[in-house]
Write a protein that holds these residues in place. Structure first.
Motif, PDB file in Angstrom:
ATOM      1  N   ASN A 125      -8.702   5.851   6.252  1.00 23.01           N
ATOM      2  CA  ASN A 125      -8.783   5.179   4.959  1.00 23.01           C
ATOM      3  C   ASN A 125      -8.281   6.029   3.803  1.00 23.01           C
ATOM      4  O   ASN A 125      -8.217   5.563   2.671  1.00 23.01           O
ATOM      5  N   LYS A 126      -7.929   7.273   4.065  1.00 16.49           N
ATOM      6  CA  LYS A 126      -7.545   8.201   3.009  1.00 16.49           C
ATOM      7  C   LYS A 126      -6.187   7.824   2.414  1.00 16.49           C
ATOM      8  O   LYS A 126      -5.233   7.526   3.132  1.00 16.49           O
ATOM      9  N   VAL A 127      -6.126   7.850   1.099  1.00  8.13           N
ATOM     10  CA  VAL A 127      -4.881   7.566   0.376  1.00  8.13           C
ATOM     11  C   VAL A 127      -4.180   8.888   0.113  1.00  8.13           C
ATOM     12  O   VAL A 127      -4.775   9.824  -0.415  1.00  8.13           O
ATOM     13  N   THR A 128      -2.899   8.957   0.496  1.00 10.84           N
ATOM     14  CA  THR A 128      -2.113  10.172   0.269  1.00 10.84           C
ATOM     15  C   THR A 128      -0.935   9.929  -0.665  1.00 10.84           C
ATOM     16  O   THR A 128      -0.340  10.865  -1.165  1.00 10.84           O
ATOM     17  N   VAL A 129      -0.572   8.677  -0.871  1.00 10.42           N
ATOM     18  CA  VAL A 129       0.499   8.323  -1.807  1.00 10.42           C
ATOM     19  C   VAL A 129      -0.098   7.349  -2.817  1.00 10.42           C
ATOM     20  O   VAL A 129      -0.636   6.314  -2.449  1.00 10.42           O
ATOM     21  N   PHE A 130       0.019   7.680  -4.090  1.00 12.19           N
ATOM     22  CA  PHE A 130      -0.621   6.903  -5.138  1.00 12.19           C
ATOM     23  C   PHE A 130       0.337   5.877  -5.731  1.00 12.19           C
ATOM     24  O   PHE A 130       1.543   5.939  -5.507  1.00 12.19           O
ATOM     25  N   PRO A 131      -0.169   4.907  -6.489  1.00 15.99           N
ATOM     26  CA  PRO A 131       0.647   3.802  -6.983  1.00 15.99           C
ATOM     27  C   PRO A 131       1.935   4.217  -7.698  1.00 15.99           C
ATOM     28  O   PRO A 131       2.926   3.529  -7.625  1.00 15.99           O
ATOM     29  N   ILE A 170     -13.215 -11.524   3.739  1.00 17.33           N
ATOM     30  CA  ILE A 170     -12.452 -10.502   3.021  1.00 17.33           C
ATOM     31  C   ILE A 170     -13.370  -9.324   2.747  1.00 17.33           C
ATOM     32  O   ILE A 170     -14.487  -9.491   2.274  1.00 17.33           O
ATOM     33  N   ILE A 171     -12.864  -8.147   3.055  1.00 20.14           N
ATOM     34  CA  ILE A 171     -13.580  -6.904   2.776  1.00 20.14           C
ATOM     35  C   ILE A 171     -12.633  -5.987   2.013  1.00 20.14           C
ATOM     36  O   ILE A 171     -11.507  -5.745   2.448  1.00 20.14           O
ATOM     37  N   VAL A 172     -13.097  -5.510   0.874  1.00 17.42           N
ATOM     38  CA  VAL A 172     -12.324  -4.564   0.069  1.00 17.42           C
ATOM     39  C   VAL A 172     -13.210  -3.361  -0.202  1.00 17.42           C
ATOM     40  O   VAL A 172     -14.353  -3.516  -0.628  1.00 17.42           O
ATOM     41  N   GLU A 173     -12.673  -2.180   0.064  1.00 17.92           N
ATOM     42  CA  GLU A 173     -13.388  -0.944  -0.236  1.00 17.92           C
ATOM     43  C   GLU A 173     -12.416   0.012  -0.915  1.00 17.92           C
ATOM     44  O   GLU A 173     -11.314   0.234  -0.413  1.00 17.92           O
ATOM     45  N   PHE A 174     -12.826   0.538  -2.045  1.00 18.71           N
ATOM     46  CA  PHE A 174     -12.003   1.498  -2.781  1.00 18.71           C
ATOM     47  C   PHE A 174     -12.931   2.523  -3.400  1.00 18.71           C
ATOM     48  O   PHE A 174     -13.912   2.164  -4.050  1.00 18.71           O
ATOM     49  N   LYS A 175     -12.640   3.778  -3.164  1.00 20.31           N
ATOM     50  CA  LYS A 175     -13.430   4.851  -3.768  1.00 20.31           C
ATOM     51  C   LYS A 175     -12.467   5.954  -4.173  1.00 20.31           C
ATOM     52  O   LYS A 175     -11.705   6.458  -3.350  1.00 20.31           O
ATOM     53  N   LYS A 225     -10.466  13.156  -3.170  1.00 17.48           N
ATOM     54  CA  LYS A 225     -10.152  12.187  -2.114  1.00 17.48           C
ATOM     55  C   LYS A 225     -10.269  10.766  -2.640  1.00 17.48           C
ATOM     56  O   LYS A 225     -11.188  10.440  -3.368  1.00 17.48           O
ATOM     57  N   THR A 226      -9.309   9.932  -2.250  1.00 21.11           N
ATOM     58  CA  THR A 226      -9.339   8.508  -2.560  1.00 21.11           C
ATOM     59  C   THR A 226      -9.226   7.756  -1.245  1.00 21.11           C
ATOM     60  O   THR A 226      -8.416   8.125  -0.388  1.00 21.11           O
ATOM     61  N   GLU A 227     -10.042   6.715  -1.094  1.00 22.49           N
ATOM     62  CA  GLU A 227     -10.017   5.915   0.125  1.00 22.49           C
ATOM     63  C   GLU A 227      -9.885   4.445  -0.232  1.00 22.49           C
ATOM     64  O   GLU A 227     -10.408   3.993  -1.257  1.00 22.49           O
ATOM     65  N   ALA A 228      -9.176   3.700   0.633  1.00 22.79           N
ATOM     66  CA  ALA A 228      -8.985   2.270   0.386  1.00 22.79           C
ATOM     67  C   ALA A 228      -8.947   1.506   1.704  1.00 22.79           C
ATOM     68  O   ALA A 228      -8.394   1.981   2.695  1.00 22.79           O
ATOM     69  N   LEU A 258      -5.532  -3.548   6.479  1.00 20.30           N
ATOM     70  CA  LEU A 258      -4.808  -2.425   5.899  1.00 20.30           C
ATOM     71  C   LEU A 258      -5.769  -1.305   5.525  1.00 20.30           C
ATOM     72  O   LEU A 258      -6.873  -1.572   5.035  1.00 20.30           O
ATOM     73  N   TYR A 259      -5.312  -0.073   5.723  1.00 18.93           N
ATOM     74  CA  TYR A 259      -6.142   1.088   5.446  1.00 18.93           C
ATOM     75  C   TYR A 259      -5.309   2.155   4.744  1.00 18.93           C
ATOM     76  O   TYR A 259      -4.103   2.239   4.943  1.00 18.93           O
ATOM     77  N   GLY A 260      -5.958   2.955   3.911  1.00 23.34           N
ATOM     78  CA  GLY A 260      -5.294   4.073   3.259  1.00 23.34           C
ATOM     79  C   GLY A 260      -4.183   3.632   2.315  1.00 23.34           C
ATOM     80  O   GLY A 260      -4.373   2.763   1.471  1.00 23.34           O
ATOM     81  N   ASN A 261      -2.999   4.238   2.483  1.00 25.72           N
ATOM     82  CA  ASN A 261      -1.865   3.972   1.588  1.00 25.72           C
ATOM     83  C   ASN A 261      -1.474   2.502   1.556  1.00 25.72           C
ATOM     84  O   ASN A 261      -1.213   1.945   0.495  1.00 25.72           O
ATOM     85  N   LYS A 262      -1.422   1.866   2.722  1.00 25.07           N
ATOM     86  CA  LYS A 262      -1.025   0.455   2.772  1.00 25.07           C
ATOM     87  C   LYS A 262      -2.051  -0.441   2.090  1.00 25.07           C
ATOM     88  O   LYS A 262      -1.693  -1.426   1.446  1.00 25.07           O
ATOM     89  N   ALA A 263      -3.313  -0.100   2.228  1.00 23.57           N
ATOM     90  CA  ALA A 263      -4.364  -0.881   1.557  1.00 23.57           C
ATOM     91  C   ALA A 263      -4.233  -0.748   0.046  1.00 23.57           C
ATOM     92  O   ALA A 263      -4.290  -1.740  -0.683  1.00 23.57           O
ATOM     93  N   LEU A 264      -4.021   0.471  -0.440  1.00 17.99           N
ATOM     94  CA  LEU A 264      -3.912   0.664  -1.891  1.00 17.99           C
ATOM     95  C   LEU A 264      -2.651   0.003  -2.436  1.00 17.99           C
ATOM     96  O   LEU A 264      -2.651  -0.518  -3.550  1.00 17.99           O
ATOM     97  N   GLU A 265      -1.598  -0.008  -1.644  1.00 17.54           N
ATOM     98  CA  GLU A 265      -0.375  -0.696  -2.063  1.00 17.54           C
ATOM     99  C   GLU A 265      -0.650  -2.176  -2.308  1.00 17.54           C
ATOM    100  O   GLU A 265      -0.210  -2.757  -3.291  1.00 17.54           O
ATOM    101  N   LYS A 266      -1.414  -2.798  -1.419  1.00 15.94           N
ATOM    102  CA  LYS A 266      -1.795  -4.205  -1.564  1.00 15.94           C
ATOM    103  C   LYS A 266      -2.793  -4.393  -2.710  1.00 15.94           C
ATOM    104  O   LYS A 266      -2.673  -5.312  -3.518  1.00 15.94           O
ATOM    105  N   LEU A 267      -3.771  -3.511  -2.780  1.00 19.46           N
ATOM    106  CA  LEU A 267      -4.850  -3.664  -3.760  1.00 19.46           C
ATOM    107  C   LEU A 267      -4.423  -3.327  -5.189  1.00 19.46           C
ATOM    108  O   LEU A 267      -4.982  -3.871  -6.137  1.00 19.46           O
ATOM    109  N   GLY A 268      -3.451  -2.463  -5.355  1.00 24.18           N
ATOM    110  CA  GLY A 268      -3.041  -2.032  -6.689  1.00 24.18           C
ATOM    111  C   GLY A 268      -2.729  -3.199  -7.619  1.00 24.18           C
ATOM    112  O   GLY A 268      -3.260  -3.278  -8.732  1.00 24.18           O
TER     113      GLY A 268
END
Length: 149
Positions: A26-32, A64-69, A74-77, A88-98
């Motif tokens: 779930n870890k985000v490594t690339v930000f919006p 639907i389940i959305v988790e963002f911290k 560390k950022t997780e999505a 979707l998890y991590g980078n792909k999840a944040l890409e969708k959620l952004g």
């Protein structure tokens, strides 16, 4: 005897590797903004540091389940949409959620019912039976909202 010790050490190493691999899903490594490192303080981009939402429909629990911290180190999505079979998890999840988070345009002083309505509209689920939203705005206490139809 050496064989048993070797087996235990080998199993321990495999267990550690598996646990560490699972924990990073779930870890985000690339930000919006496309950067690989975070340049801003937690909560500056979306206004909140935590966003957890679960939506149930008549046909499906946890549709639907959305988790963002977002934290300093560390950022997780997570984005799971069982209706559309999207997981979707991590980078792909944040890409969708952004873009969804930007469309929410939440404000910490917003009425609870308005937040629920806006979340159901943005995530395009208006025929829900239950919507649970936990959100922590930067500089505010966590809000825990639940609405049932």
């Amino acid at each position: 005897m050496k064989s048993k010790v070797f087996r235990y050490v080998f199993l321990l190493m495999i267990t550690v590797l598996l646990c560490s691999a699972c924990g990073n899903k779930n870890k985000v490594t690339v930000f919006p903004d496309g950067m690989k490192e975070k340049d801003n303080e937690p909560g500056e981009v979306y206004g909140f540091t935590e966003f957890n939402m679960t939506i149930d429909t008549k046909e499906m629990k946890d549709a639907i389940i959305v988790e963002f911290k977002e934290g300093h180190d560390k950022t997780e999505a997570v984005y799971e949409n069982k209706i559309e079979n999207i997981y979707l998890y991590g980078n792909k999840a944040l890409e969708k959620l952004g873009s969804l988070f930007e469309a929410l345009d939440f404000d910490p002083t917003m009425e609870d019912l308005d937040m629920i309505k806006k979340a159901s509209d943005v995530f395009e689920i208006n025929d829900y039976t239950s919507l649970k939203l936990d959100i922590k705005f930067k500089g505010y206490d966590k809000k825990q909202l639940k609405f049932m139809k």
